[in-house]
Motif scaffolding. Structure first.
Motif, PDB file in Angstrom:
ATOM      1  N   ALA A  95      10.840  14.561   6.864  1.00 23.71           N
ATOM      2  CA  ALA A  95      12.237  14.158   6.680  1.00 23.71           C
ATOM      3  C   ALA A  95      12.338  12.857   5.888  1.00 23.71           C
ATOM      4  O   ALA A  95      13.211  12.705   5.017  1.00 23.71           O
ATOM      5  N   SER A  96      11.445  11.914   6.160  1.00 23.96           N
ATOM      6  CA  SER A  96      11.456  10.626   5.455  1.00 23.96           C
ATOM      7  C   SER A  96      11.180  10.819   3.967  1.00 23.96           C
ATOM      8  O   SER A  96      11.832  10.198   3.114  1.00 23.96           O
ATOM      9  N   ALA A  97      10.209  11.678   3.649  1.00 17.47           N
ATOM     10  CA  ALA A  97       9.917  11.957   2.244  1.00 17.47           C
ATOM     11  C   ALA A  97      11.121  12.594   1.562  1.00 17.47           C
ATOM     12  O   ALA A  97      11.470  12.249   0.423  1.00 17.47           O
ATOM     13  N   GLN A 157       0.810  -1.227   0.000  1.00 20.17           N
ATOM     14  CA  GLN A 157       0.000   0.000   0.000  1.00 20.17           C
ATOM     15  C   GLN A 157       0.841   1.274   0.000  1.00 20.17           C
ATOM     16  O   GLN A 157       0.306   2.372  -0.138  1.00 20.17           O
ATOM     17  N   GLY A 158       2.133   1.151   0.190  1.00 19.47           N
ATOM     18  CA  GLY A 158       3.000   2.325   0.286  1.00 19.47           C
ATOM     19  C   GLY A 158       4.086   2.085   1.313  1.00 19.47           C
ATOM     20  O   GLY A 158       4.386   0.947   1.667  1.00 19.47           O
ATOM     21  N   TRP A 159       4.656   3.150   1.802  1.00 16.03           N
ATOM     22  CA  TRP A 159       5.721   3.050   2.799  1.00 16.03           C
ATOM     23  C   TRP A 159       5.101   3.007   4.196  1.00 16.03           C
ATOM     24  O   TRP A 159       4.462   3.954   4.625  1.00 16.03           O
ATOM     25  N   GLU A 215       5.859  12.408  -7.641  1.00 16.43           N
ATOM     26  CA  GLU A 215       5.806  13.669  -6.906  1.00 16.43           C
ATOM     27  C   GLU A 215       5.061  13.516  -5.584  1.00 16.43           C
ATOM     28  O   GLU A 215       4.918  14.471  -4.836  1.00 16.43           O
ATOM     29  N   ARG A 216       4.576  12.305  -5.306  1.00 14.86           N
ATOM     30  CA  ARG A 216       3.837  12.046  -4.063  1.00 14.86           C
ATOM     31  C   ARG A 216       4.277  10.710  -3.476  1.00 14.86           C
ATOM     32  O   ARG A 216       4.443   9.729  -4.203  1.00 14.86           O
ATOM     33  N   ILE A 217       4.473  10.707  -2.173  1.00 12.43           N
ATOM     34  CA  ILE A 217       4.816   9.475  -1.471  1.00 12.43           C
ATOM     35  C   ILE A 217       3.700   9.169  -0.477  1.00 12.43           C
ATOM     36  O   ILE A 217       3.310  10.028   0.331  1.00 12.43           O
ATOM     37  N   ASP A 218       3.167   7.956  -0.541  1.00 14.17           N
ATOM     38  CA  ASP A 218       2.118   7.519   0.377  1.00 14.17           C
ATOM     39  C   ASP A 218       2.730   6.740   1.528  1.00 14.17           C
ATOM     40  O   ASP A 218       3.545   5.838   1.319  1.00 14.17           O
TER      41      ASP A 218
END
Length: 260
Positions: free
Chosen positions: A77-79, A55-57, A91-94
């Motif tokens: 910070a993680s992104a 599902q993502g990170w 351009e987006r991190i879930d």
């Protein structure tokens, strides 16, 4: 075993300001006890651990003493680490955290958190709270944290709480806030009960601060400053039952943790 880490100053463009967070991108989860030991070793407000799932990170956050359910600056910070160090292509991190789905998007040079809004409700002023803060209180509200409204930005900056007394209150932490002079509002956050005397810049507290100040000021877009010693800027929007919290980030260190 060696683990790669990256330290990022979140909510700032400059090193040695904003809020430092340590980030570990893992192939699989470590034991909870080991992650807590690692966070204690770094002794920053938050250490984030990330594992890629369908599902993502999946993200988890640890203070030096405990795991917490939500953290803004370490998510930012993680992104930044995933975008800049591991070349995340979109351009987006879930993210998936203990409170559910979260995301970070790159927008006009900012990293923008998408977090749940947590509308605070009126709470009682207690003698214990007044003594712990040692300053005149205008209003008190509660959500996940206790939010205390003060009369001015200078009152927020001058606040010198009794940390032992704060740690005894039945809340994870206490936010003090007031209308700002150059920004729409300012705040500080104290959480000695979870191992953080004062957090330099706290994204998660703005889940409550943004709905409150949006209603109070009649604005959906707001600028905020957390006036700790390090300080940090936040660019905020209220969008229904979500808040958008934008900020800059700066990588300041990378290295390897040696285990065994």
């Amino acid at each position: 075993m060696q683990l790669e880490f990256h330290q990022v100053d979140a909510f700032s463009e400059r090193p040695f300001s904003g809020n430092p967070a340590m980030v570990y991108r893992l192939d699989s989860w470590l034991a909870d006890e080991l992650m807590q030991h690692i966070a204690a070793e770094h002794n920053l407000a938050e250490t984030a651990f990330l594992v890629r799932e369908a599902q993502g990170w999946h993200i988890r956050w640890f203070t030096p003493t405990t795991e917490v359910p939500l953290c803004g600056h370490a998510t930012l910070a993680s992104a930044h680490v995933l975008f800049e160090m591991y070349n995340e292509p979109s351009e987006r991190i879930d993210f998936i955290g203990k409170t559910g789905a979260l995301s970070v998007t790159r927008e006009n040079g900012l990293l923008v958190l998408d977090f749940p809004a947590m509308v605070p409700t009126t709470a009682a002023v207690t003698v214990e709270l007044e003594r712990a803060l040692g300053i005149e209180i205008v209003d008190v509200y509660g959500s996940v944290e206790l939010m205390v409204v003060l009369e001015s930005e200078q009152a927020v900056r001058d606040c010198k709480p009794d940390m032992l007394a704060l740690s005894r209150l039945p809340w994870p932490g206490v936010i003090v806030t007031a209308r700002g002079e150059q920004y729409d509002f300012v705040s500080r956050y104290f959480a000695p009960g979870i191992g953080i005397a004062e957090d330099p810049v706290t994204g998660s507290t703005h889940c409550s601060l943004i709905p409150y100040w949006s209603s109070r000021l009649g604005k959906l877009s707001l600028t905020a400053f957390q006036c700790s010693a390090r300080g940090g800027e936040l660019f905020c929007r209220l969008e229904g039952d979500r808040v958008k919290i934008g900020g800059h980030a700066r990588l300041v260190a990378s290295g390897k943790l040696l285990l065994g």
